[in-house]
Design an enzyme around this catalytic site. Structure first.
Site, PDB file in Angstrom:
ATOM      1  N   ARG A 108       0.833  -1.195   0.000  1.00 34.66           N
ATOM      2  CA  ARG A 108       0.000   0.000   0.000  1.00 34.66           C
ATOM      3  C   ARG A 108       0.871   1.249   0.000  1.00 34.66           C
ATOM      4  O   ARG A 108       1.684   1.429   0.907  1.00 34.66           O
ATOM      5  CB  ARG A 108      -0.910  -0.009   1.224  1.00 34.66           C
ATOM      6  CG  ARG A 108      -2.014   1.016   1.092  1.00 34.66           C
ATOM      7  CD  ARG A 108      -3.128   0.696   2.044  1.00 34.66           C
ATOM      8  NE  ARG A 108      -2.727   1.000   3.411  1.00 34.66           N
ATOM      9  CZ  ARG A 108      -3.569   1.445   4.330  1.00 34.66           C
ATOM     10  NH1 ARG A 108      -4.835   1.617   4.045  1.00 34.66           N
ATOM     11  NH2 ARG A 108      -3.152   1.693   5.538  1.00 34.66           N
ATOM     12  N   THR A 112      -0.817   7.643  -1.436  1.00 35.56           N
ATOM     13  CA  THR A 112      -2.099   7.511  -2.144  1.00 35.56           C
ATOM     14  C   THR A 112      -3.018   6.477  -1.499  1.00 35.56           C
ATOM     15  O   THR A 112      -4.216   6.449  -1.776  1.00 35.56           O
ATOM     16  CB  THR A 112      -1.860   7.055  -3.597  1.00 35.56           C
ATOM     17  OG1 THR A 112      -1.289   5.733  -3.546  1.00 35.56           O
ATOM     18  CG2 THR A 112      -0.921   7.980  -4.338  1.00 35.56           C
ATOM     19  N   ASP A 204      -3.666  -9.862  12.680  1.00 36.61           N
ATOM     20  CA  ASP A 204      -2.936  -9.840  11.410  1.00 36.61           C
ATOM     21  C   ASP A 204      -2.604 -11.278  11.014  1.00 36.61           C
ATOM     22  O   ASP A 204      -1.806 -11.955  11.678  1.00 36.61           O
ATOM     23  CB  ASP A 204      -1.656  -9.015  11.569  1.00 36.61           C
ATOM     24  CG  ASP A 204      -0.967  -8.812  10.228  1.00 36.61           C
ATOM     25  OD1 ASP A 204      -0.907  -7.661   9.763  1.00 36.61           O
ATOM     26  OD2 ASP A 204      -0.504  -9.817   9.633  1.00 36.61           O
ATOM     27  N   ASP A 207       1.139 -12.087  10.400  1.00 39.84           N
ATOM     28  CA  ASP A 207       1.918 -12.108  11.652  1.00 39.84           C
ATOM     29  C   ASP A 207       1.606 -13.361  12.463  1.00 39.84           C
ATOM     30  O   ASP A 207       2.505 -13.988  13.036  1.00 39.84           O
ATOM     31  CB  ASP A 207       1.607 -10.870  12.498  1.00 39.84           C
ATOM     32  CG  ASP A 207       2.306  -9.628  11.969  1.00 39.84           C
ATOM     33  OD1 ASP A 207       3.269  -9.775  11.187  1.00 39.84           O
ATOM     34  OD2 ASP A 207       1.880  -8.509  12.325  1.00 39.84           O
TER      35      ASP A 207
HETATM   36  N1  URA Z   1      -5.334  -8.200   7.151  1.00 38.67           N
HETATM   37  C1  URA Z   1      -5.174  -8.950   8.262  1.00 38.67           C
HETATM   38  O1  URA Z   1      -4.221  -9.713   8.374  1.00 38.67           O
HETATM   39  N2  URA Z   1      -6.071  -8.831   9.259  1.00 38.67           N
HETATM   40  C2  URA Z   1      -7.142  -8.021   9.177  1.00 38.67           C
HETATM   41  O2  URA Z   1      -7.947  -7.978  10.115  1.00 38.67           O
HETATM   42  C3  URA Z   1      -7.297  -7.250   8.003  1.00 38.67           C
HETATM   43  C4  URA Z   1      -6.385  -7.353   7.006  1.00 38.67           C
END
Ligand code: URA
Length: 213
Positions: A108, A112, A204, A207
């Site tokens: 990302r 922008t 995430d 992660d």
């Molecule tokens: N990406 C992720 O890993 N978790 C989320 O909650 C949203 C996007």
């Protein structure tokens, strides 16, 4: 655009929901998270491959000849959106070992906020294959929409999208951009928070999968 479920399948099978709860639990260790993701991805793959075109071929069982059902057409293409897509990919590929595999990398842009491509490597002949795009979290939908834009430019026109969790915002965004792409997920969660995470979600996915936090 309002949310309806005509291009969204929520797999409410008890095994899927049980495994999803394990994945949501923040106490679940990385190795277990990865293992359960693999298991759940195979159950979701079962659903997303429903209705694949079939043909028949002549075989001989030990008893007699028969015309037996078999998958028709070119091998499937599985496309992982890096990096979290790889967690779903591993399980699906175990179930469909002859599938061809591609990767789309997007980040990302901080100014922008738009997704920018940094990697794109996909199998040849996408136009003749069923393409299954995998990414565990359909959050804003920005990266999924951008990945599918790229795949369509590369010729894909039979695309399905497989995720573990979807936010209503992401489903609406995908439906607006790619109404021809059905989505299969284990759950439709409540919302996105103000930094784009799905709630209640599972955090995430990358992660948790790779222990990077
Ligand atoms: N990406 C992720 O890993 N978790 C989320 O909650 C949203 C996007």
């Amino acid at each position: 655009m309002s949310l309806n479920h005509d291009h969204l399948t929520i797999v409410d099978h008890p095994l899927v929901q049980h495994k999803l709860t394990i994945m949501r639990d923040k106490q679940t260790p990385t190795a277990v998270f990865r293992q359960v993701l693999k298991e759940i991805s195979q159950l979701l793959a079962y659903e997303i491959t429903r209705g694949l075109p079939m043909t028949r071929k002549a075989i001989e069982t030990p008893m007699q000849e028969m015309e037996a059902p078999t998958l028709a057409g070119k091998k499937l293409a599985l496309i992982s959106i890096l990096r979290a897509g790889n967690g779903l990919l591993d399980g699906v590929l175990e179930l469909i070992p002859s599938a061809r595999v591609g990767f789309v990398g997007l980040y990302r842009d901080e100014k922008t906020l738009k997704p920018v491509q940094y990697y794109f490597k996909v199998p040849e002949g996408l136009e003749d294959r069923m393409v299954i795009v995998v990414d565990p979290m359909l959050a804003t939908g920005n990266s999924s929409v951008a990945a599918i834009d790229l795949l369509k430019k590369a010729g894909a026109d039979h695309i399905r999208f497989l995720c573990l969790l979807a936010a209503p915002e992401g489903v609406v965004r995908m439906k607006e951009a790619h109404p021809d792409v059905p989505i299969v997920t284990a759950a439709l969660d409540d919302a996105l928070n103000d930094v784009g995470y799905i709630t209640p979600g599972l955090g995430d996915a990358g992660d948790r999968m790779y222990g990077t936090k």
